[in-house]
Every structure is written in structure tokens, then in C-alpha cells.
Design an enzyme around this catalytic site. Structure first.
Site, PDB file in Angstrom:
ATOM      1  N   TYR A 147      -5.206   1.386  -0.448  1.00  0.00           N
ATOM      2  CA  TYR A 147      -5.653   1.181   0.934  1.00  0.00           C
ATOM      3  C   TYR A 147      -7.047   1.731   1.235  1.00  0.00           C
ATOM      4  O   TYR A 147      -7.523   1.596   2.358  1.00  0.00           O
ATOM      5  CB  TYR A 147      -4.630   1.814   1.895  1.00  0.00           C
TER       6      TYR A 147
ATOM      7  N   HIS B  19      -4.426  -8.108   6.024  1.00  0.00           N
ATOM      8  CA  HIS B  19      -3.873  -7.013   5.221  1.00  0.00           C
ATOM      9  C   HIS B  19      -5.003  -6.366   4.442  1.00  0.00           C
ATOM     10  O   HIS B  19      -5.869  -7.075   3.897  1.00  0.00           O
ATOM     11  CB  HIS B  19      -2.798  -7.514   4.257  1.00  0.00           C
TER      12      HIS B  19
HETATM   13  O1  CA2 Z   1      -2.109  -4.185   2.889  1.00  0.00           O
HETATM   14  C1  CA2 Z   1      -1.742  -4.042   4.066  1.00  0.00           C
HETATM   15  O2  CA2 Z   1      -2.527  -3.927   5.011  1.00  0.00           O
HETATM   16  C2  CA2 Z   1      -0.242  -3.953   4.366  1.00  0.00           C
HETATM   17  O3  CA2 Z   1       0.016  -4.620   5.592  1.00  0.00           O
HETATM   18  C3  CA2 Z   1       0.071  -2.478   4.500  1.00  0.00           C
HETATM   19  C4  CA2 Z   1       1.570  -2.188   4.669  1.00  0.00           C
HETATM   20  C5  CA2 Z   1       2.385  -2.906   3.614  1.00  0.00           C
HETATM   21  O4  CA2 Z   1       3.777  -2.724   3.873  1.00  0.00           O
HETATM   22  C6  CA2 Z   1       2.072  -4.386   3.557  1.00  0.00           C
HETATM   23  O5  CA2 Z   1       2.836  -4.972   2.526  1.00  0.00           O
HETATM   24  C7  CA2 Z   1       0.603  -4.610   3.295  1.00  0.00           C
HETATM   25  C8  CA2 Z   1       1.884  -0.704   4.546  1.00  0.00           C
HETATM   26  C9  CA2 Z   1       0.978   0.216   5.239  1.00  0.00           C
HETATM   27  C10 CA2 Z   1       1.216   1.567   4.676  1.00  0.00           C
HETATM   28  O6  CA2 Z   1       0.073   2.295   4.878  1.00  0.00           O
HETATM   29  C11 CA2 Z   1      -0.036   3.463   4.236  1.00  0.00           C
HETATM   30  C12 CA2 Z   1      -1.262   4.033   4.270  1.00  0.00           C
HETATM   31  C13 CA2 Z   1      -1.484   5.224   3.624  1.00  0.00           C
HETATM   32  C14 CA2 Z   1      -0.455   5.851   2.973  1.00  0.00           C
HETATM   33  C15 CA2 Z   1       0.791   5.264   2.951  1.00  0.00           C
HETATM   34  C16 CA2 Z   1       1.006   4.069   3.593  1.00  0.00           C
END
Ligand code: CA2
Length: 143
Positions: free
Chosen positions: A24, A101
Site C-alpha cells: 500500500y 484501489h
Molecule cells: O488496494 C486497495 O486499495 C484495497 O481496496 C485495500 C483493501 C483490500 O481489502 C482490497 O482488496 C484492496 C484493504 C485495505 C487495508 O489497508 C491496510 C493498510 C495498511 C495496513 C493494513 C491494511
């Protein structure tokens, strides 16, 4: 209000920058918001940037934006792959929707390959990190 682009972020995105930076990126949610505000200002539109870990709150924002916003950018996080309720709310939109995303959901686990959002979106951007949000803002301004 018609000049306002809503950016709505779903669950766990408040933790951006704290874990999994290889997926991310290193920027936190505040940095993402700042980049979106800068892009919106450059295009002469105002921005409302929200994040919630609660499905109902996301749906309430979609209802608030559904008629009068310039457009909606939605990263529904994990709800992307599970939420019939968000899908139903998106069916009522009168304004354009862009699904974003940060990560490339198609290069990840199989359960991330299906989206309840995509059939209702004008466009989908994934895998480009924060740049995807900036591109979505530009696309909504272009109309
Ligand atoms: O890639 C993306 O933006 C997602 O929407 C992010 C979601 C995930 O479930 C999708 O499949 C794709 C998850 C967000 C989690 O964000 C975090 C950020 C930092 C640490 C842990 C989780």
C-alpha cells in the site's frame, strides 16, 4: 455541492502507512488526502474526503452524494469483495462513480478478483497507488 467530488474510503484504510508498505506504500491516509486536495484544487473543484470502518456510514455518505455531487471516488476496501449493501446503494447513484484501489487486486488473492462495485462504476483504477486517486479526480472533472 455540484462541484464537490467525494472520495470515500472503506475499512482499514485508516492504517495506511503503518503496515504492508510493500502493498500500500509508505504514505498515510493524511498524505493521500493532501494529494487528493491538491489535485482537486488544481482542477478548480472542491473535495470531501472520508474514511470509515463501518459499512452503514459508507452507505450514508453514498446517499448524501448520490444526486448532487460532481462524482464519487470509492475505495471500499475489503467491502469491495463482499458488500451487496454497498452494491445496492451504488445502483441508486445519479452521478458518476470511479472505483479505485491502491493495489492491483488482480495480482493478489483470488477472492480480491471479484468486485461488487465494478459493474456500477464508470471506470476502475487499481495498482497505481495514490496516483490512481489523482487520475480519478481528473477523469471526473473531464466529465
Ligand atoms: O488496494 C486497495 O486499495 C484495497 O481496496 C485495500 C483493501 C483490500 O481489502 C482490497 O482488496 C484492496 C484493504 C485495505 C487495508 O489497508 C491496510 C493498510 C495498511 C495496513 C493494513 C491494511
Amino acid at each position: 455541492m455540484a462541484d464537490t467530488i467525494w472520495v470515500i474510503n472503506g475499512p482499514n484504510l485508516n492504517l495506511l502507512g503503518e503496515r504492508e508498505p510493500e502493498i500500500y506504500g509508505h504514505d498515510g491516509l493524511a498524505g493521500l488526502k493532501a494529494r487528493c486536495e491538491k489535485a482537486a484544487a488544481a482542477h478548480g473543484v472542491s473535495l470531501r474526503f472520508e474514511q470509515s470502518n463501518h459499512e452503514g456510514e459508507i452507505i450514508d455518505w453514498l446517499h448524501a452524494a448520490r444526486i448532487s455531487a460532481r462524482g464519487i471516488i470509492l475505495n471500499a476496501g475489503g467491502y469491495t469483495h463482499t458488500s451487496v449493501a454497498i452494491h445496492d446503494a451504488l445502483k441508486t447513484l445519479k452521478v458518476p462513480l470511479i472505483e479505485v484501489h491502491l493495489s492491483n487486486i488482480f495480482a493478489r488473492e483470488e477472492f480480491r478478483h471479484h468486485s461488487y462495485i465494478s459493474p456500477l462504476a464508470r471506470g476502475v483504477i487499481c495498482g497505481l497507488g495514490a496516483r490512481g486517486y489523482e487520475l480519478a479526480i481528473a477523469a471526473l472533472v473531464d466529465g
